[in-house]
Design a protein around this motif. Structure first.
Motif, mmCIF file in Angstrom:
data_model
loop_
_atom_site.group_PDB
_atom_site.id
_atom_site.type_symbol
_atom_site.label_atom_id
_atom_site.label_comp_id
_atom_site.label_asym_id
_atom_site.label_seq_id
_atom_site.Cartn_x
_atom_site.Cartn_y
_atom_site.Cartn_z
ATOM 1 N N HIS A 122 39.296 41.551 40.920
ATOM 2 C CA HIS A 122 40.563 42.223 40.633
ATOM 3 C C HIS A 122 41.666 41.338 41.188
ATOM 4 C CE1 HIS A 122 43.439 45.894 41.098
ATOM 5 N NE2 HIS A 122 43.707 45.170 40.028
ATOM 6 N N LEU A 123 42.195 40.498 40.316
ATOM 7 C CA LEU A 123 43.238 39.549 40.687
ATOM 8 C C LEU A 123 44.547 39.966 40.035
ATOM 9 C CD1 LEU A 123 41.231 36.238 40.141
ATOM 10 C CD2 LEU A 123 41.826 37.268 42.350
ATOM 11 N N GLN A 167 42.281 37.357 33.521
ATOM 12 C CA GLN A 167 41.636 38.501 32.872
ATOM 13 C C GLN A 167 40.161 38.226 32.582
ATOM 14 O OE1 GLN A 167 44.234 40.789 29.970
ATOM 15 N NE2 GLN A 167 45.539 39.007 30.235
ATOM 16 N N VAL A 168 39.863 36.969 32.231
ATOM 17 C CA VAL A 168 38.465 36.588 32.006
ATOM 18 C C VAL A 168 37.683 36.670 33.318
ATOM 19 C CG1 VAL A 168 36.967 34.627 31.457
ATOM 20 C CG2 VAL A 168 38.909 35.164 29.979
ATOM 21 N N ILE A 169 38.299 36.172 34.397
ATOM 22 C CA ILE A 169 37.638 36.215 35.708
ATOM 23 C C ILE A 169 37.414 37.665 36.139
ATOM 24 C CG2 ILE A 169 37.961 35.711 38.166
ATOM 25 C CD1 ILE A 169 39.500 33.182 37.298
ATOM 26 N N VAL A 193 35.079 29.033 35.165
ATOM 27 C CA VAL A 193 35.570 29.384 33.830
ATOM 28 C C VAL A 193 35.736 28.097 33.035
ATOM 29 C CG1 VAL A 193 37.436 30.433 32.494
ATOM 30 C CG2 VAL A 193 36.829 31.370 34.734
ATOM 31 N N VAL A 194 35.222 28.107 31.820
ATOM 32 C CA VAL A 194 35.457 26.987 30.913
ATOM 33 C C VAL A 194 36.348 27.490 29.775
ATOM 34 C CG1 VAL A 194 33.282 25.854 31.482
ATOM 35 C CG2 VAL A 194 33.383 27.446 29.551
ATOM 36 N N ALA A 195 37.119 26.577 29.204
ATOM 37 C CA ALA A 195 38.074 26.978 28.168
ATOM 38 C C ALA A 195 37.807 26.227 26.873
ATOM 39 C CB ALA A 195 39.505 26.714 28.633
ATOM 40 N N THR A 196 38.008 26.918 25.756
ATOM 41 C CA THR A 196 37.798 26.297 24.456
ATOM 42 C C THR A 196 39.031 25.497 24.024
ATOM 43 O OG1 THR A 196 38.558 28.290 23.326
ATOM 44 C CG2 THR A 196 36.176 28.074 23.703
#
Length: 527
Positions: free
Chosen positions: A509-510, A500-502, A255-258
């Motif tokens: 389902h985390l 939620q992104v993952i 995951v990358v974040a802005t």
């Protein structure tokens, strides 16, 4: 002067720092799944937002709430492996700060002192030594202060470079060797899953300095950049691509974040442009005296076609701060010439010309850094004021009132536009590269913008991007007292957004956290 300070906070004697994370429901392997992801070796790269930095420093108890550490606990339910962070065991009193030899190079963490009602650094001397070398790669490779290109810079972890500003003291403590790069040490962990939230400092450092740095657009050599400069967008794109290629080379997902806009964080939105009430100024008599000065100044500026730069003080409405705007034509010489014709101001005409040549009253389009509140109304120590006779220093030296706030405290519209353009460019790069690699994107910029108006979480609580104001919002504050970094509750919300992104992107389902179960700001009865 205390009467001019904006942030006077009511407080209660509740210590939150000993609270522990709690989870929304019982976690079991049978309930949750990893989906298409493999969390067996999770590595996080980034800056202070990844390291767990809060309240203006790294400290032992705060680090446990880093979002990668919180993520790793949820990953562990579905096959996630060991997660390690740099040791802060030498922070024996949990103060934070940094020592380079016997010199304090970073202050202790900030707390609310209820006996004085405001934020201040926790009393005591730091015990965290930069020279306490751990020489080990960790799963959390967040390095406070790092810009994008620093992750590729050999020597960034060299102890010998700290005193000259060529190395980062936090990376020095963890670098596997003096010439190691952050990325190389991260890759040595052979990640199967990663998060990358780098890039904020490529523009934030400029904003935090009040725009005193340089927009380096067009300069492709980051070795020539100053610490407060905005990174060239092509440099950012090249570096970000190199980082992403490295992290995905062995098939890792991530995951990358802005990068959030600075207008969405309380460091820049807490101090209003017009905090000067009649009471704060010292009463109606003082306002009258100030207006005698303003009327003459406005008259001279009006003659020069710039009368709209200042306005007389109101006794019924809040008044704006006086600032220096370096984009205005400098009228110092012309002002001095006109004021020299006034018998009262003639002896001071040259100095007054220098003080007010590029001064104007602030508008709602200007932003102020959080530290501005501590200098408003104090007497300036500038050489121009020190040169005045003592009886005039108090009259013409009131910072933000009769003496313009220096550039370091203000973000004028032109500087804000440069910041926005750079942020937009960097975020477009992040999203484009992520799409090319099939990576998930946590749009933290969009999330932070939603916080400005309020986000309702699963338990019904609404959180905003406000700074701590006291009893009224103490239970919903997400930012720590530095106004830039989240507090433990904020990092829990960040973790949830990434989860939620993952869950969506990798069909996992985390479990989520309940942010309200995490501590907010730290309040002490005394300091």
């Amino acid at each position: 002067m205390k009467k001019y300070q904006i942030i006077l906070l009511a407080a209660i004697a509740v210590g939150f720092s000993s609270c522990k994370p709690e989870f929304d429901d019982e976690i079991s392997n049978g309930t949750y799944t990893a989906g298409e992801a493999d969390f067996s070796r999770y590595v996080a790269v980034g800056n202070s937002l990844t390291s767990g930095y809060m309240d203006g420093t790294m400290y032992r108890s705060g680090q446990q709430y880093s979002f990668p550490n919180l993520l790793s606990k949820q990953f562990s339910v579905v096959g996630g492996g060991e997660f390690t962070q740099p040791s802060y065991a030498d922070d024996v009193n949990d103060l934070g700060g940094l020592l380079l030899g016997s010199n304090i190079i970073a202050k202790t963490r900030m707390i609310i002192n209820m006996s004085t009602g405001g934020p201040q650094n926790l009393a005591g001397t730091p015990t965290i030594q930069v020279g306490q070398l751990q020489q080990k790669a960790f799963n959390n490779m967040g390095v406070p202060g790092a810009k994008s290109f620093h992750l590729l810079a050999a020597g960034y972890g060299n102890l010998q470079g700290v005193a000259t500003g060529q190395a980062n003291p936090y990376f020095v403590r963890m670098a596997t060797n003096p010439n190691a790069t952050v990325l190389a040490d991260a890759l040595s962990m052979n990640p199967t899953f990663f998060t990358n939230w780098i890039g904020s400092n490529d523009v934030l450092a400029y904003a935090l300095s009040g725009g005193t740095g340089v927009n380096q657009q067009g300069n492709l050599n980051p070795a020539t950049y100053g610490g407060n400069d905005i990174t060239d967008p092509n440099v950012f794109a090249q570096v970000y691509s190199t980082i992403t290629n490295g992290l995905t080379a062995n098939g890792a997902k991530g995951v990358v974040a802005t990068i959030p806009y600075v207008t969405s964080i309380p460091h820049f939105t807490t101090v209003p442009y017009n905090p000067l009430t009649t009471e704060a100024l010292g009463g109606t008599q003082v306002v009258g005296q100030l207006n005698e000065l303003i009327v003459k100044l406005k008259g001279a500026l009006t003659y020069l076609g710039a009368g709209d730069r200042v306005q007389t003080f109101s006794t019924t409405a809040p008044n704006p701060l006086l600032i220096k705007d370096e984009t205005l034509p400098n009228l110092s010489t012309q002002l001095a010439t006109i004021l020299a014709q006034d018998p009262q101001f003639a002896p001071l005409a040259t100095v007054l010309g220098q003080i007010y040549g590029q001064a104007r009253h602030a508008t709602s389009n200007d932003l102020f850094v959080l530290g501005t509140s501590s200098v408003i109304g104090t007497t300036s120590t500038a050489a121009t004021i020190a040169a005045l006779p003592a009886q005039y220093q108090a009259l013409f030296g009131k910072v933000g009132v009769t003496y313009p706030l220096e550039d370091m405290y203000t973000l004028i519209p032109q500087e804000q536009q440069e910041i926005k353009e750079a942020t937009d460019s960097f975020n477009n790069t992040i999203k484009t590269i992520a799409a090319s690699k099939g990576l998930a994107v946590a749009d933290m910029n969009a999330i932070m913008n939603q916080l400005v108006s309020g986000i309702r979480v699963a338990d019904g609580q609404i959180y905003t991007a406000d700074y701590f104001k006291g009893l009224g919002n103490m239970n919903v504050v997400l930012f720590s007292l530095d106004g830039v970094h989240p507090n433990p509750r904020g990092y829990a919300l960040v973790t949830n957004e990434i989860i939620q992104v993952i869950n969506k992107h990798y069909k996992a389902h985390l479990p989520l956290y309940v942010p309200g179960n995490f501590p907010g700001v730290t309040i002490k009865a005394s300091n």
